[in-house]
Design an enzyme around this catalytic site. Structure first.
Site, PDB file in Angstrom:
ATOM      1  N   GLN A   1      -5.947  -0.983   3.328  1.00  0.00           N
ATOM      2  CA  GLN A   1      -5.125  -0.619   4.485  1.00  0.00           C
ATOM      3  C   GLN A   1      -5.713   0.588   5.212  1.00  0.00           C
ATOM      4  O   GLN A   1      -6.051   1.596   4.596  1.00  0.00           O
ATOM      5  CB  GLN A   1      -3.686  -0.296   4.094  1.00  0.00           C
ATOM      6  CG  GLN A   1      -2.810  -0.188   5.354  1.00  0.00           C
ATOM      7  CD  GLN A   1      -1.404   0.316   5.106  1.00  0.00           C
ATOM      8  OE1 GLN A   1      -1.213   1.417   4.630  1.00  0.00           O
ATOM      9  NE2 GLN A   1      -0.421  -0.501   5.450  1.00  0.00           N
TER      10      GLN A   1
ATOM     11  N   GLY B   1       7.259  -2.418  -2.943  1.00  0.00           N
ATOM     12  CA  GLY B   1       6.708  -1.074  -2.851  1.00  0.00           C
ATOM     13  C   GLY B   1       7.321  -0.125  -3.852  1.00  0.00           C
ATOM     14  O   GLY B   1       6.935  -0.083  -5.019  1.00  0.00           O
ATOM     15  N   ARG B   2       8.317   0.646  -3.407  1.00  0.00           N
ATOM     16  CA  ARG B   2       8.868   1.717  -4.243  1.00  0.00           C
ATOM     17  C   ARG B   2       9.421   1.228  -5.574  1.00  0.00           C
ATOM     18  O   ARG B   2       9.393   1.955  -6.560  1.00  0.00           O
ATOM     19  CB  ARG B   2       9.957   2.466  -3.456  1.00  0.00           C
ATOM     20  CG  ARG B   2       9.398   3.338  -2.330  1.00  0.00           C
ATOM     21  CD  ARG B   2      10.509   3.972  -1.517  1.00  0.00           C
ATOM     22  NE  ARG B   2      11.388   2.966  -0.945  1.00  0.00           N
ATOM     23  CZ  ARG B   2      12.694   3.122  -0.758  1.00  0.00           C
ATOM     24  NH1 ARG B   2      13.284   4.245  -1.113  1.00  0.00           N
ATOM     25  NH2 ARG B   2      13.415   2.160  -0.221  1.00  0.00           N
TER      26      ARG B   2
ATOM     27  N   LYS C   1       1.070  -4.244   9.141  1.00  0.00           N
ATOM     28  CA  LYS C   1       2.379  -3.949   8.544  1.00  0.00           C
ATOM     29  C   LYS C   1       3.154  -3.105   9.533  1.00  0.00           C
ATOM     30  O   LYS C   1       2.671  -2.064   9.982  1.00  0.00           O
ATOM     31  CB  LYS C   1       2.190  -3.206   7.218  1.00  0.00           C
ATOM     32  CG  LYS C   1       3.473  -3.003   6.414  1.00  0.00           C
ATOM     33  CD  LYS C   1       3.136  -2.493   5.002  1.00  0.00           C
ATOM     34  CE  LYS C   1       4.366  -2.447   4.122  1.00  0.00           C
ATOM     35  NZ  LYS C   1       5.249  -1.316   4.408  1.00  0.00           N
TER      36      LYS C   1
ATOM     37  N   CYS D   1       4.139   3.257   8.829  1.00  0.00           N
ATOM     38  CA  CYS D   1       4.441   4.495   8.103  1.00  0.00           C
ATOM     39  C   CYS D   1       5.263   5.434   8.980  1.00  0.00           C
ATOM     40  O   CYS D   1       4.861   5.765  10.102  1.00  0.00           O
ATOM     41  CB  CYS D   1       3.148   5.187   7.656  1.00  0.00           C
ATOM     42  SG  CYS D   1       3.467   6.711   6.730  1.00  0.00           S
TER      43      CYS D   1
ATOM     44  N   ASP E   1      13.550  -3.030   0.089  1.00  0.00           N
ATOM     45  CA  ASP E   1      14.683  -3.289  -0.822  1.00  0.00           C
ATOM     46  C   ASP E   1      14.482  -4.461  -1.773  1.00  0.00           C
ATOM     47  O   ASP E   1      15.458  -5.001  -2.305  1.00  0.00           O
ATOM     48  CB  ASP E   1      15.982  -3.512  -0.028  1.00  0.00           C
ATOM     49  CG  ASP E   1      16.475  -2.256   0.654  1.00  0.00           C
ATOM     50  OD1 ASP E   1      15.957  -1.167   0.316  1.00  0.00           O
ATOM     51  OD2 ASP E   1      17.360  -2.342   1.517  1.00  0.00           O
TER      52      ASP E   1
ATOM     53  N   PRO F   1       0.850  -1.195   0.000  1.00  0.00           N
ATOM     54  CA  PRO F   1       0.000   0.000   0.000  1.00  0.00           C
ATOM     55  C   PRO F   1       0.882   1.240   0.000  1.00  0.00           C
ATOM     56  O   PRO F   1       1.792   1.350   0.818  1.00  0.00           O
ATOM     57  CB  PRO F   1      -0.778  -0.122   1.314  1.00  0.00           C
ATOM     58  CG  PRO F   1       0.058  -1.008   2.188  1.00  0.00           C
ATOM     59  CD  PRO F   1       0.817  -1.910   1.281  1.00  0.00           C
ATOM     60  N   MET F   2       0.633   2.161  -0.940  1.00  0.00           N
ATOM     61  CA  MET F   2       1.442   3.389  -1.011  1.00  0.00           C
ATOM     62  C   MET F   2       0.545   4.581  -1.310  1.00  0.00           C
ATOM     63  O   MET F   2      -0.193   4.571  -2.296  1.00  0.00           O
ATOM     64  CB  MET F   2       2.533   3.264  -2.078  1.00  0.00           C
ATOM     65  CG  MET F   2       3.639   2.277  -1.740  1.00  0.00           C
ATOM     66  SD  MET F   2       4.905   2.190  -3.029  1.00  0.00           S
ATOM     67  CE  MET F   2       4.051   1.204  -4.269  1.00  0.00           C
ATOM     68  N   ALA F   3       0.632   5.602  -0.466  1.00  0.00           N
ATOM     69  CA  ALA F   3      -0.170   6.807  -0.653  1.00  0.00           C
ATOM     70  C   ALA F   3       0.166   7.470  -1.975  1.00  0.00           C
ATOM     71  O   ALA F   3       1.347   7.580  -2.348  1.00  0.00           O
ATOM     72  CB  ALA F   3       0.086   7.778   0.501  1.00  0.00           C
TER      73      ALA F   3
END
Length: 323
Positions: free
Chosen positions: A75, A228-229, A145, A106, A206, A21-23
């Site tokens: 989330q 994620g990223r 998480k 977060c 990572d 989950p990423m804003a």
């Protein structure tokens, strides 16, 4: 083959790759694109319990999911067990997600400053109350998480409490909150959590390519990997990792062609689900064009545009120029 099945609650997937989950990132269109590239489970952007209870609930959930976006998790972020319970029950009733996740990791000051996200890890009592409050009333499996803490034993205590409170799975990001996204993810601590718990443990942090995915699975013994990223503007990272874990071989991909094709698909999905107005297309365009031939010139043009339609036309014309 290192791509294993994953079972959380009653949900079983053929693989064990999850989109974090990423804003401002994991809107419905982006989740569907990652799913098309091989993500087994996707999570929504975090939803604030306070915001949902204080605003128009239905409007906040509009376009949250679709029949193609299954299985998916929602989330939640908050610090009040009662408000999180009310929010979760509403979401369960309205959206029927396969999973409801609590954000306890977060590190952003705007989140921790209100006692939410990784700030929750400072109170074992509150962590236990939140998870037990949700598992006590929901039919939907609850996951959490977290980030690792200064001492391994403290991390393990929190993990044990989350399992004891009834959570169906736990995702561990291998950085401390104060690190934000600097330094390296600590796989050793993630491995210790995995060995401590009987519920599925998901490794996060990572995991950016085939090698890092293989190392994370082999070293930690975790049940799944959350990306994620590395997926921002790069959803085909799931396709690459999935193929490698299934076959041991790397996919031969023309990154430029693949990235542009994915961006075109993303724009089409935004159009299909009427998500333009709620998406920072300029920011996503930067991610999708990063590292591509001529991308600097494209980004400079993008920065000078304010109108959404003009931005879309520019991007479409840029595809044609590059091709």
């Amino acid at each position: 083959m290192k791509l294993n099945k994953l079972k959380i609650g009653k949900t079983e997937t053929p693989g064990n790759l999850l989109l974090a989950p990423m804003a401002d990132v994991t809107n419905l269109a982006f989740r569907l694109l990652c799913r098309q590239n091989g993500a087994d489970i996707t999570y929504t952007e975090m939803i604030s319990a306070d915001a949902l209870l204080n605003e128009n609930r239905k409007s906040l959930l509009k376009g949250l999911s679709s029949p193609e976006d299954r299985p998916f998790g929602v989330q939640l972020v908050g610090s009040s067990p009662e408000k999180l319970r009310e929010t979760a029950l509403f979401i369960e009733d309205e959206c029927s997600p396969e999973l409801i996740d609590v954000n306890m990791g977060c590190p952003a000051p705007r989140i921790t400053g209100t006692g939410c996200g990784s700030a929750l890890l400072n109170s074992e009592k509150l962590v236990y109350e939140i998870i037990s409050e949700l598992t006590g009333v929901l039919k939907t499996p609850v996951t959490a998480k977290i980030r690792i803490l200064e001492r391994d034993e403290k991390t393990l205590e929190i993990a044990r409490l989350i399992e004891k409170a009834g959570a169906s799975a736990l995702t561990v990001h291998g950085r401390k909150a104060e690190q934000m996204y600097s330094g390296n993810s600590d796989l050793t601590t993630i491995r210790a959590v995995k060995r401590e718990l009987s519920i599925p443990v998901i490794a996060n942090g990572d995991i950016r390519d085939e090698e890092s995915a293989e190392v994370a699975i082999d070293f930690t013994g975790c049940d799944g990997l959350m990306i994620g990223r590395a997926a921002m503007g790069n959803p085909f990272v799931f396709k690459r990792i999935r193929h490698y874990l299934e076959t041991g071989e790397k996919l031969k991909i023309d990154r430029q062609v693949q990235q542009l094709e994915d961006f075109k698909s993303y724009i089409a999905l935004l159009e299909e689900y009427s998500l333009y107005s709620s998406t920072n297309l300029r920011m996503h365009a930067h991610w999708f064009t990063k590292g591509l031939h001529g991308s600097r010139q494209i980004r400079e043009k993008i920065n000078n545009l304010k109108d959404g339609k003009a931005l879309i036309e520019l991007i479409k014309n840029s595809f044609e120029e590059i091709y």
